[in-house]
Write an enzyme that holds these catalytic residues in place. Structure first.
Site, mmCIF file in Angstrom:
data_model
loop_
_atom_site.group_PDB
_atom_site.id
_atom_site.type_symbol
_atom_site.label_atom_id
_atom_site.label_comp_id
_atom_site.label_asym_id
_atom_site.label_seq_id
_atom_site.Cartn_x
_atom_site.Cartn_y
_atom_site.Cartn_z
ATOM 1 N N HIS B 321 33.574 47.854 -16.614
ATOM 2 C CA HIS B 321 33.490 48.587 -15.347
ATOM 3 C C HIS B 321 32.536 49.768 -15.438
ATOM 4 O O HIS B 321 31.989 50.200 -14.424
ATOM 5 C CB HIS B 321 34.886 49.093 -14.929
ATOM 6 C CG HIS B 321 35.711 48.022 -14.304
ATOM 7 N ND1 HIS B 321 36.527 47.204 -15.033
ATOM 8 C CD2 HIS B 321 35.816 47.618 -13.019
ATOM 9 C CE1 HIS B 321 37.124 46.345 -14.217
ATOM 10 N NE2 HIS B 321 36.708 46.568 -12.995
ATOM 11 N N GLY B 322 32.358 50.312 -16.605
ATOM 12 C CA GLY B 322 31.440 51.436 -16.695
ATOM 13 C C GLY B 322 31.388 52.001 -18.095
ATOM 14 O O GLY B 322 32.357 51.899 -18.859
#
Lengths: 388, 466
Positions: B321-322
């Site tokens: 996701h990041g």
């Protein structure tokens, strides 16, 4: 055709009609005005990131549908949900506040978005400006104007009734930092707080306007008087001998927060605010106050200086009242929302404004500590040789 | 380009639909060109990066299925295409994260920091790299035939409806459709309905909830009630934003004859974290299950290894996701809860309670994870938890948040969000059949949402950043 399929086709038809409506109306309007359809502009430029963003923005902002439906939606949103849009916040008893002023008070001290300033940057810019002026023998007096929500938090939310701590801790810390750097400043926060603590405060005695981001005539006059007293205490300015008087002017106006909503017809929903302003006039001639570029005092600031001075009634704002209190005319550079950097850049471009000056008064609104337009840049003074 | 933008809605989409249905053949090639324009609209140069990733996996597919290829050469081809794809993802997504962490480590050791080489994250890279990878792996496993045409494959990777924020469409679920697919009025109309519902979710619900969440998460120590209100608003924002995007993507896919799998199934009605992951971002959780968890051994190698595999999958899922420690902790948190429930036989600790209570507890557990997900760093996440539990008292002006948060509009929209989030009927199930009543609802919703779009500032989808 089966009824099921008829419904499906009907939905598809309406959907496509809506999708096509904008392109068709936009192109037709352009052609009717004998203009090249804006959609064609795409093929006339290099498809760089910047060009594509600009193209998209032009397409949207130039859209007939957007221009005509946006106001309708704004009115609907306001009528149904009481939504004033991004810039305005409704407080209690009809009080309206500028959202950015509230954000300044509620958000973390470190910048949340790009382009926001830190308190250290503010202090650096002010100290640098003070030092540059000092090299020319000019004094600097800093006047941070309190934001409306700092002075009247209880009119924003009932939660702030009987509050036992200030809501603008960050500003107070900055004032302390400035004092540590030996910056001369006028603390209007304490002044307004003690005035508010007096029992008589209400209605016409408000220090800020109900529908506006700015101070009321009373708040403004108190600030001017305090600044005048401070200048004389410091011995930077001697009282002049120009005799100014006051001419009472009643005003009825809608505040700037109402205008900021850009909701069509919103004026009809709010009664205009009635204000008793006073123009500064020369006693002997009845002439209204005017700046004198040869004055020894230069005032820099934002819309807090503009209100009543350049707006109606005219010559009734902070600068005029300060001139009256000091008994001498002043000169000023006023830039709406641009007190952090733009006024100093303007001063740099106008060297003659600094000629013969002994004192510079620099007013900026509290929220600019973080949100000042163009931040808090270090701006040089104009070349001394160009001043005259 | 963003689905909820003026240019997409009124120019790009009608133009692409019009030309697509006019073309007697070469529709995939046209969709590929349109998808490159859609993607390049944000940053034209990154189209070449996507083209390169596509080309590498296409060549990998050829090498894997080459007649006479040995097991070793097939494995080598797979390793190369997966390696190159993951290297691209690693460089563009995680290089700066690595640099920053190295600098932190150097600072800890008292050494001088080096200057950070700034890498711009190409939008949607996590999605299209995963999709390209799935092709190489599916072909290697023999689960899908190799593509016949490069353009068909490139069309699959770049397909604009689901390119930027999913759902992650695995090659084996779409391989046949790339060669031949039906274009029916029923499919188009259900796609239209789904697109409108997704559009309305994003504009009418997610964006206003985002305003609330942004105010609270930017605040300096919000009051306890404000913190809960803010994180709940964020929970609704991320759900309606992401599920809205998925609905629009699936709807657009149907308009072009594709059928993508559902991505959400009433996730906030989950009564355990295991259940939540069956309902939330289904395309990611099944992707991670099939391409990571099972190859790691799944639950076939004993209890300890199962927990380890679960933890690895969730940690990497978080990191997907990041590139930030908050996402790693977010993944670890979900991984720990999943392991705990697995240990209890896929049951939550509160399984014996009535279902509404189980749903409420699960929602609160998910809210905690959203605090991590939304906070820019660990310190701010913990400060926020402090505010939620009254450990940190509101300071200075944060009490003024009340004026911004509890407006009539926000309260009404919050109630509407809650009503839709905690009910089982989903857009995906509602859209296939069209009645007159549904049609009126859809048209009104679409008109109101378009008008609302005209007064909203630019508001990209949350999952674009991933």
């Amino acid at each position: 055709m089966k009824p099921e399929k008829r419904k499906q086709l009907f939905l598809i038809g309406i959907f496509l009609a809506i999708l096509l409506a904008e392109g068709v109306t936009h192109t037709t309007m352009d052609l009717m005005k004998n203009q090249r359809p804006v959609a064609a502009d795409l093929f006339l430029q290099v498809p760089s990131q910047e060009n594509l963003r600009n193209y998209e923005e032009n397409l949207e902002e130039g859209s007939w549908l957007v221009q005509n439906l946006r106001p309708v939606m704004q009115v609907l949103r306001f009528a149904v949900l009481g939504d004033l849009g991004k810039k305005a916040v409704a407080g209690r008893e009809g009080w309206l506040f500028y959202d950015l002023g509230i954000q300044y008070l509620t958000e973390r001290s470190q910048p949340v978005r790009p382009g926001e300033s830190t308190p250290d940057e503010v202090v650096e810019a002010i100290v640098s400006f003070r030092d540059r002026l000092a090299e020319r023998g000019i004094h600097l007096l800093v006047v941070p104007a309190p934001g409306k929500a700092s002075v009247y938090p209880e009119m924003l939310t009932a939660r702030a009734l009987n509050l036992d701590h200030p809501v603008n801790v960050r500003t107070l810390q900055l004032l302390e930092q400035l004092e540590n750097e030996a910056i001369e400043l006028v603390n209007l926060f304490d002044l307004y707080q003690s005035e508010k603590n007096k029992d008589s405060i209400s209605g016409p005695n408000n220090l800020y306007l109900i529908q506006d981001t700015h101070w009321s005539p009373k708040g403004m006059e108190m600030a001017a008087e305090k600044v005048a007293n401070r200048l004389q205490e410091l011995g930077w300015v001697e009282k002049g001998n120009t005799d100014y008087g006051l001419k009472e002017v009643p005003l009825s106006r809608h505040g700037d927060v109402i205008r900021m909503t850009q909701i069509p017809g919103i004026d009809d929903w709010y009664e205009p605010e009635t204000i008793q302003a006073s123009q500064v006039v020369r006693k002997e001639s009845g002439e209204i106050y005017a700046d004198d570029p040869h004055s020894e005092i230069l005032v820099l600031g934002d819309s807090f200086l503009r209100i009543y001075e350049h707006d109606e009634p005219g010559s009734g704002g902070f600068v005029a009242h300060l001139a009256r209190d000091l008994g001498k005319p002043l000169t000023s550079i006023i830039n709406d929302g641009g007190a952090s950097t733009l006024v100093r850049q303007e001063l740099y471009r106008k060297p003659e404004m600094l000629a013969g000056k002994k004192v510079v008064i620099w007013e900026f609104v509290e929220r600019d500590i973080r949100f000042g337009t163009e931040g808090w840049q270090d701006v040089p003074l104009p070349d001394a040789n160009q001043e005259i | 380009m963003v689905f909820t933008s003026h240019i997409f809605l009124f120019y790009f989409l009608p133009f692409v639909l019009f030309v697509y249905y006019l073309l007697p053949r070469g529709r995939n090639f046209f969709l590929l060109c349109a998808s490159y324009v859609f993607y390049g609209w944000w940053q034209p140069w990154f189209v070449f990066l996507m083209f390169f990733a596509t080309w590498v996996n296409y060549l990998g597919g050829i090498a894997i299925t080459r007649p006479g290829a040995t097991g070793r050469s097939r494995k080598l081809a797979l390793t190369l295409s997966v390696g190159v794809s993951l290297s691209l993802l690693g460089f563009f997504k995680y290089f700066m994260f690595l640099e920053n962490n190295l600098n932190d480590l150097l600072a800890l050791l008292g050494s001088e920091n080096f200057s950070i080489y700034v890498v711009t994250l190409p939008i949607g890279i996590s999605f299209y790299i995963f999709q390209s990878l799935s092709y190489s792996v599916d072909v290697y496993r023999g689960e899908s035939p190799p593509v016949r045409s490069f353009f068909d494959f490139a069309c699959y990777v770049a397909l604009f409806p689901q390119l930027i924020a999913g759902p992650i469409v695995r090659y084996n679920t779409i391989a046949d459709q790339l060669v031949e697919r039906d274009h029916t009025v029923q499919k188009f109309s259900s796609g239209t309905a789904l697109f409108i519902l997704g559009f309305a979710k994003k504009i009418l619900l997610a964006n206003p909830m985002g305003e609330i969440a942004d105010s609270v998460f930017a605040a300096n120590s919000p009051a306890t009630i404000d913190a809960w209100f803010g994180v709940t608003a964020y929970a609704f924002q991320i759900y309606f934003d992401f599920s809205g995007y998925s609905d629009m993507a699936i709807g657009l896919g149907r308009m072009f004859g594709f059928e993508f799998l559902r991505n959400f199934n009433a996730p906030y009605l989950a009564d355990s974290i295991t259940d939540f992951w069956r309902r939330w971002h289904i395309s990611l959780s099944t992707f991670l299950r099939d391409y990571l968890y099972i190859p790691l051994g799944g639950n076939r190698k004993g209890t300890r290894r199962t927990y380890l595999n679960l933890a690895i999958v969730m940690l990497l899922g978080g990191l997907w996701h990041g590139a930030s420690w908050v996402f790693v902790i977010w993944g670890a948190y979900h991984g720990a809860l999943l392991c705990f429930e697995r240990w209890r036989g896929k049951e939550s600790l509160y399984n014996s309670l009535p279902r509404p209570v189980r749903v409420a507890i699960t929602f609160v557990l998910v809210l905690f994870s959203w605090v991590l997900f939304r906070s820019p760093d660990i310190q701010q996440a913990f400060d926020f938890f402090g505010a939620m539990f009254g450990v940190l008292k509101p300071e200075g002006g944060s009490i003024l948040l009340a004026a911004e948060l509890y407006t009539r509009g926000h309260l009404v929209l919050m109630a509407i969000c809650a009503a839709f989030a905690f009910q089982p009927l989903q857009a995906f199930d509602w859209a296939p059949t069209i009645t007159w009543k549904k049609m009126v609802i859809l048209i009104l919703l679409f008109l109101v949402a378009i008008m609302m779009m005209f007064v909203q500032a630019f508001n990209p989808f949350l999952y674009f950043q991933f």
